[in-house]
Write a protein that holds these residues in place. Structure first.
Motif, PDB file in Angstrom:
ATOM      1  N   LYS A  21      43.998  56.640  23.201  1.00  0.00           N
ATOM      2  CA  LYS A  21      43.847  56.710  21.306  1.00  0.00           C
ATOM      3  C   LYS A  21      44.280  56.802  20.361  1.00  0.00           C
ATOM      4  O   LYS A  21      44.410  56.388  19.757  1.00  0.00           O
ATOM      5  N   GLU A  22      45.590  58.150  20.700  1.00  0.00           N
ATOM      6  CA  GLU A  22      46.643  58.332  19.847  1.00  0.00           C
ATOM      7  C   GLU A  22      47.448  56.421  19.179  1.00  0.00           C
ATOM      8  O   GLU A  22      47.943  56.331  18.116  1.00  0.00           O
ATOM      9  N   TYR A  80      39.841  57.813   3.469  1.00  0.00           N
ATOM     10  CA  TYR A  80      40.207  58.864   2.820  1.00  0.00           C
ATOM     11  C   TYR A  80      41.138  59.206   2.226  1.00  0.00           C
ATOM     12  O   TYR A  80      40.935  60.120   1.326  1.00  0.00           O
ATOM     13  N   ARG A 133      39.019  67.322   4.581  1.00  0.00           N
ATOM     14  CA  ARG A 133      39.984  67.672   5.999  1.00  0.00           C
ATOM     15  C   ARG A 133      39.833  69.288   6.502  1.00  0.00           C
ATOM     16  O   ARG A 133      40.573  69.485   7.810  1.00  0.00           O
ATOM     17  N   GLU A 142      37.958  68.788  12.747  1.00  0.00           N
ATOM     18  CA  GLU A 142      38.424  67.765  13.650  1.00  0.00           C
ATOM     19  C   GLU A 142      37.091  66.641  14.003  1.00  0.00           C
ATOM     20  O   GLU A 142      36.983  65.143  13.817  1.00  0.00           O
ATOM     21  N   ASP A 143      36.062  67.349  14.934  1.00  0.00           N
ATOM     22  CA  ASP A 143      35.208  66.271  15.490  1.00  0.00           C
ATOM     23  C   ASP A 143      34.115  65.781  14.549  1.00  0.00           C
ATOM     24  O   ASP A 143      33.725  64.551  14.636  1.00  0.00           O
ATOM     25  N   ARG A 186      34.681  64.834  11.508  1.00  0.00           N
ATOM     26  CA  ARG A 186      35.509  63.015  10.680  1.00  0.00           C
ATOM     27  C   ARG A 186      35.763  62.268  11.523  1.00  0.00           C
ATOM     28  O   ARG A 186      36.588  62.584  12.741  1.00  0.00           O
ATOM     29  N   ARG A 187      36.135  61.118  10.432  1.00  0.00           N
ATOM     30  CA  ARG A 187      36.799  59.385  11.556  1.00  0.00           C
ATOM     31  C   ARG A 187      38.211  60.059  11.389  1.00  0.00           C
ATOM     32  O   ARG A 187      38.388  59.157  12.332  1.00  0.00           O
ATOM     33  N   LYS A 238      41.274  62.062  12.318  1.00  0.00           N
ATOM     34  CA  LYS A 238      41.711  63.196  13.324  1.00  0.00           C
ATOM     35  C   LYS A 238      43.293  63.677  12.460  1.00  0.00           C
ATOM     36  O   LYS A 238      43.778  63.026  11.902  1.00  0.00           O
ATOM     37  N   ASP A 239      42.658  65.418  13.278  1.00  0.00           N
ATOM     38  CA  ASP A 239      44.025  65.847  12.460  1.00  0.00           C
ATOM     39  C   ASP A 239      45.016  65.088  13.026  1.00  0.00           C
ATOM     40  O   ASP A 239      46.657  65.475  12.188  1.00  0.00           O
ATOM     41  N   GLN A 261      46.249  62.099  12.838  1.00  0.00           N
ATOM     42  CA  GLN A 261      46.261  61.093  11.790  1.00  0.00           C
ATOM     43  C   GLN A 261      46.362  61.371  10.524  1.00  0.00           C
ATOM     44  O   GLN A 261      47.884  60.803   9.640  1.00  0.00           O
TER      45      GLN A 261
END
Lengths: 280, 460, 427
Positions: free
Chosen positions: C104-105, C149, C156, C160-161, C163-164, C166-167, C169
């Motif tokens: 995913k990352e 963003y 921010r 985390e869940d 927002r599109r 993630k931390d 990113q």
């Protein structure tokens, strides 16, 4: 038309008479209306120049003069109808029973209920004959129940000499009547409010001779109860119905006197020229 | 020759014939008293030749091009094997589409039928193009020659030119009739086909609308349901909301602007209202969907209701605002047509301004205002983008403005966008809806135009 | 008798004036509501749309590795064209952010820049093959999430869940910003590209050209036809003629027929019967012509009517024919009014959407149309299409496209008003 030609016509003898104030008797004792120093402007154009004139109680005052002389404009000042024209500016003293009608605290709505007006072209509202006559009473809340209103409508129509002709058609539209009947309907509508003064702005100019005769009779009859000021195009009409006559010329009041003397023995040359038909 | 090359060549030929005609007229004329004894000025002779030859040639070219593909397709189909010809209309048009694709791309298809058809099609198209070129030019040249020969000083060239011009103008004016006829025919044929599959009564009185099941028409029981009542109710609901907003606001705006406002304020406010009228409907739709609908939803929830996210209310309100300038400008027209004498009569009796307006001006203007409201209703019923974007697709039979409803126009758009077969019941249903929409708005328009016209005559 | 009436009237005056004031207030309120709505709409569109005129770009230092690409400086165009540039871009990102572990990352890392980056790189290399083997800095379009963003539309501080972005990113974006590799610039792509599925690559050029072509067709047809029809009805048509009456009723009615019905006509007649290509500006222009004709005819008739009869009599008196009088004197004098009406009709047509949906202009068209037979879309339909897209970045582009469309409409109406002012004549 070239400028030179216009210039020539203006210099012709009939017109070329000086107006130095009003001759005759513009002011009277115990008047209903007094007006002093009346000036009226339409935008930049001045329509009336310093008119002083009184209207007596229960008299018929006729105002005559050629087209554009300001007689209608003057008449419309007397119940502030000119307020509805944005560019029209009226100055001077107007007093009804000694009360300034252009004062700040004076209400045009109240004034117009005291000084009614009948227009050149019959203008019944697009309502029934009954509703036309009842219009003012309903507006001003003059009657408290239906019976009173019926009574008022009937009385007003009788006084306007129209009742016999329309008594079975009271709920038909007023616009369906003939021209003369329409004008009498407008008079009935006006007297239903029971004003003190009735202004009439060439009330018969759109009517045939028989309808005109009926209205003239009505005017004479009404003069017993109301003060009437009438603007007319017809000198004969002025002679027939009025007790005093005022002659206007190019925005100035030239001569005022008893009707008889104006027509038989005019003081001012312009008045004479007009009533003898040298122009107009 | 390609069509555009034909046009250019034809125009060049016509230009040449213009100058020839002009020159010829002077050549045939003789000078008397320093003037040519021609009936008309020389350029009219040139113009006459151009119009006589150009108009029929261009007309033929236009008609040929317009009907070319239809005729060529029909001819191609008639030469296809019988099993292909026996296909349903929808399948056949799909087949022909592929054939045309093969022709356009120049690819070779592995389906022999299609390949043969494509070759047929190509050959016929070429023949058609060649024939078109020949016919157009033969006609043009023949007429030019005849016209040039007819030129003599007594020929009334100007009158001939003017006669052609007049007919040209009549033709232009008649396009309005052609358009109406075109609309009627384009919806009526498909609608009749639709009513063959779905009975009129079911369409008009059925209360269940779900055309989606009809995608596969050949499936058993897959005919879908086409009861249009929910659509009609939805349309009326949204239109009603819109009119409830637009009529009072538009009328009061018009009254204020025409009877109360100063000239300066009017000069500012009227263009502002016109801006509202000039905003494209798609912008209103976007605003309704993005801003108004969520606002209504959260507001409704805050007072304990549960509005749907695509509520009739949101679409109705925005549509109402869109119609305000329409109502106000129509009312403005009829209010200013009420004669001043009528107002004077009322003021003369001692009426206030508002009394004069409500008791004399409005009653006098009422027929015109009613006509305007009918026109506004017609516009609300036919409005498409706002409802497409904000009202949703759910065919709920409800009069609750907080629920989602769908309208006739939304369904037309939904049924006809995307690639469908042209004559499945689903697409045909859109034309049946279109027919209904056209009829209703036509009746409203005719009544209102009639009322307004009668009203105007009254005060003219 | 009179006095008691006066008192009666006086007693009620206060109430009547209160009513008068109320009535007046209703009028002002009605206007205020309309203006408030207009203001809300404009503020809403502008505040949503303005950010779209900026776009985030990311700077990557890419080593144009001949080995990875499998080409050399001497390779031909074909080979250069088909080389794998996205591998280069991904490789560069991997070097910059080696901390991405999960699938995913890693996917998120590759989606920092738009997938147009590899095309940009390709075009650059094809133009300058001598760069192969060197390391070059490129500014690539940032992916729409990063862009959103950057414009402050993602908070921010949210969990985390929710927002599109993630931390992990966020740490990359912070790093890019610190290194000066992430910045917002004027969004030229918006004006120079056609439609795209990727918000950051989507532009309005295709729709603008489509609108332009459609308007050209509409104008070329509706103006002459409309003027000739108006001239006929006003100057030549016989009075009390049945045919003329029918024409007039038709024109007035067509002016009020819902626009979508014209779309049905276009679909059934122009496309199905005449075989005009679907989605093409030609068929759009034909439909809009029929739609705008009533407007133009009605406006032109009014303009022609306002030319006083004395002009006609003067020309006829000098021996001009009726046609000469009309086209030599009446029409030129009526031209400002005719033009004003036509421009307003064109503005309406420019904003029209519904009938064009019927004739296939709603299809996704990425290419800029080259002619009136190419598939195309137009501005309002583009707005409709984008407004339907779920991506947040498309919402702001929708508003921006609306701003552009409104700008065109404002200009057209302004020209119409100017024309009217400049040539207005009081006879």
């Amino acid at each position: 038309m070239t400028e030179a030609m216009t210039h020539n016509i203006e210099n012709r003898d009939e017109f070329n008479v000086e107006i130095n104030g009003t001759v005759g008797k513009p002011l009277i004792d115990d008047p209903k209306f007094t007006t002093r120093n009346v000036d009226v402007h339409y935008g930049d154009k001045q329509a009336i120049f310093g008119v002083d004139l009184d209207v007596g109680k229960n008299e018929v005052l006729a105002m005559i003069g050629p087209s554009g002389c300001g007689k209608s404009t003057y008449l419309r000042c007397l119940n502030r109808m000119n307020d509805t024209i944005p560019i029209c500016k009226v100055t001077g003293d107007f007093k009804l029973d000694g009360e300034d009608i252009y004062a700040k605290n004076q209400d045009p709505v109240l004034l117009r209920s005291r000084v009614g007006i009948v227009f050149q072209k019959p203008n019944p509202f697009p309502k029934s004959i009954y509703d036309n006559v009842a219009y003012g009473a309903r507006l001003h809340g003059l009657t408290s129940n239906r019976a009173e209103l019926d009574d008022l409508v009937e009385k007003s129509l009788i006084r306007a000499g129209l009742f016999k002709e329309v008594k079975d058609d009271l709920h038909k539209p007023g616009t369906g009547l003939s021209g003369g009947q329409q004008q009498r309907l407008c008079i009935a509508r006006t007297i239903a409010v029971d004003p003190e003064v009735i202004l009439m702005d060439e009330p018969t100019s759109a009517l045939d001779p028989i309808a005109t005769a009926l209205i003239e009779e009505l005017m004479i009859e009404l003069s017993g109860k109301y003060t009437i000021a009438i603007v007319t195009h017809s000198m004969q009409q002025a002679a027939r119905v009025s007790s005093r006559t005022a002659y206007f010329h190019m925005g100035k009041l030239v001569e005022v006197n008893d009707t008889d003397s104006v027509f038989t023995n005019p003081e001012h040359q312009l008045t004479e020229n007009y009533i003898t038909g040298r122009f107009g | 020759m390609q069509t555009h090359i034909i046009i250019i060549t034809l125009l060049a030929l016509l230009a040449f014939s213009y100058f020839t005609g002009r020159k010829r007229s002077i050549a045939t004329a003789s000078l008397s008293k320093g003037r040519y004894n021609l009936h008309s000025r020389p350029q009219y002779y040139g113009m006459m030749v151009v119009l006589w030859a150009g108009l029929p040639a261009l007309l033929i070219l236009f008609l040929w091009t317009a009907f070319d593909s239809t005729v060529v397709s029909a001819l191609t189909v008639s030469q296809l094997p019988e099993d292909v010809q026996a296909l349903s209309e929808g399948k056949l048009s799909l087949f022909m589409n592929e054939v045309k694709n093969i022709v356009d791309s120049g690819n070779v298809s592995d389906d022999t039928n299609k390949q043969i058809a494509a070759e047929h099609y190509k050959r016929l198209s070429e023949i058609s193009l060649l024939a078109k070129t020949v016919v157009v030019f033969v006609i043009a040249v023949l007429i030019i020659l005849v016209a040039l020969r007819s030129i003599k000083p007594t020929l009334q060239a100007r009158n001939h030119v003017e006669r052609v011009m007049t007919w040209l103008m009549i033709a232009c004016a008649s396009i309005a009739i052609l358009t109406t006829v075109g609309i009627v025919f384009s919806v009526i044929f498909e609608a009749i086909q639709f009513f063959k599959a779905v009975p009129v009564t079911e369409f008009l009185f059925g209360t269940h609308w779900s055309p989606q099941t009809a995608i596969r028409a050949d499936q058993v029981g897959g005919s879908g349901s086409f009861g249009a009542i929910p659509l009609f109710v939805g349309t009326l609901l949204i239109s009603l909301i819109a009119l409830t907003i637009a009529v009072p606001l538009g009328l009061m705006s018009a009254i204020y602007l025409s009877e109360y406002a100063s000239a300066r304020f009017r000069a500012f406010a009227k263009p502002m209202l016109e801006i509202l009228a000039g905003i494209p409907t798609v912008v209103y739709g976007f605003f309704a969907a993005l801003t108004v609908a969520p606002f209504i939803r959260s507001f409704g929830e805050s007072i304990g209701l549960e509005p749907s996210s695509e509520s009739a209310l949101a679409a109705g309100i925005v549509m109402g605002v869109m119609i305000i300038p329409f109502v106000s400008s129509l009312s403005d027209d009829v209010i200013s047509a009420v004669p001043q004498a009528m107002r004077d009569g009322s003021y003369g009796m001692g009426a206030t301004k508002s009394e004069t307006i409500t008791q004399v001006v409005i009653p006098a203007a009422l027929p015109g205002i009613v006509g305007g409201v009918l026109l506004a209703a017609s516009r609300a019923i036919g409005e498409t983008m706002i409802v497409v974007m904000a009202a949703g697709l759910a065919a709920n039979l409800t009069v609750n403005p907080l629920e989602a409803v769908t309208t006739v126009t939304v369904q037309i758009v939904t049924l006809l966008t995307g690639d469908q077969e042209f004559d499945s019941p689903k697409t045909l249903a859109a034309f049946a809806l279109g027919l209904g929409l056209f009829m209703v708005t036509l009746i409203l328009n005719i009544i209102s135009l009639h009322v307004v016209r009668k009203y105007r005559e009254q005060y003219d | 008798m009179s006095t008691h009436n006066t008192d009666k009237i006086k007693a009620k005056l206060k109430k009547r004036y209160a009513k008068e004031r109320r009535f007046r207030a209703y009028g002002i309120a009605s206007l205020a509501i309309s203006f408030l709505f207009l203001l809300t709409l404009m503020v809403n569109i502008f505040s949503t749309g303005l950010p779209a005129f900026q776009q985030s770009y990311i700077k990557l230092d890419i080593h144009i590795d001949a080995e990875v690409l499998g080409v050399t400086k001497a390779s031909d165009r074909e080979a250069l064209f088909s080389a794998n540039y996205s591998k280069l871009v991904k490789g560069t990102l991997k070097e910059m952010f080696p901390d991405a572990k999960t699938r995913k990352e890693k996917r998120a890392r590759n989606k920092l820049v738009s997938n147009s980056a590899s095309y940009d790189l390709r075009d650059h290399v094809i133009e300058n093959p001598e760069l192969i083997g060197t390391t070059q800095s490129f500014w690539f379009l940032a992916k729409d999430d990063v862009d959103v963003y950057m414009k402050g539309k993602i908070d921010r501080n949210l969990p985390e869940d929710d927002r599109r972005i993630k931390d992990f990113q966020l740490t990359w974006i912070d790093q890019l910003q610190e290194e000066g590799r992430l910045e917002k610039r004027f969004n030229t792509t918006f004006f120079t590209s056609g439609d795209s599925r990727e918000p950051e690559q989507a532009g309005i050029k295709g729709a603008l050209i489509g609108s332009l072509l459609t308007m050209l067709v509409t104008m070329a047809l509706s103006f002459p036809i409309g003027v000739l029809a108006a001239v006929y009805l006003e100057e030549f048509a016989p009075q009390n003629n049945r045919w003329v009456d029918i024409i007039e009723i038709n024109i007035n009615n067509l002016a009020a027929v819902p626009s979508i019905v014209f779309g049905l006509l276009g679909l059934a007649v122009f496309i199905a019967l005449f075989g005009v290509p679907r989605s093409a500006p030609l068929v759009g222009g034909l439909v809009l012509t029929l739609m705008t004709l009533p407007t133009i005819i009605i406006a032109s008739r009014a303009a022609i009517k306002s030319v006083p009869p004395s002009i006609r009599e003067a020309a006829l008196g000098l021996g001009a024919s009726k046609v000469q009088t009309t086209f030599g004197h009446v029409v030129p004098l009526a031209m400002p009014g005719i033009l004003t009406g036509s421009i307003i009709g064109m503005a309406q047509a420019l904003g029209e959407t519904a009938p064009l949906l019927m004739i296939g202009m709603v299809a996704f068209v990425a290419d800029v149309p080259q002619g009136i037979l190419d598939p195309a879309t137009v501005m309002p339909v583009q707005i409709y299409l984008w407004s339907d897209s779920p991506e947040r970045a498309f919402t702001e582009r929708t508003s921006a496209a609306i701003m552009v469309l409104l700008a065109f409409l404002v200009v057209m109406n302004f020209i119409a008003v100017m024309l009217r002012k400049k040539f207005e004549r009081k006879w």
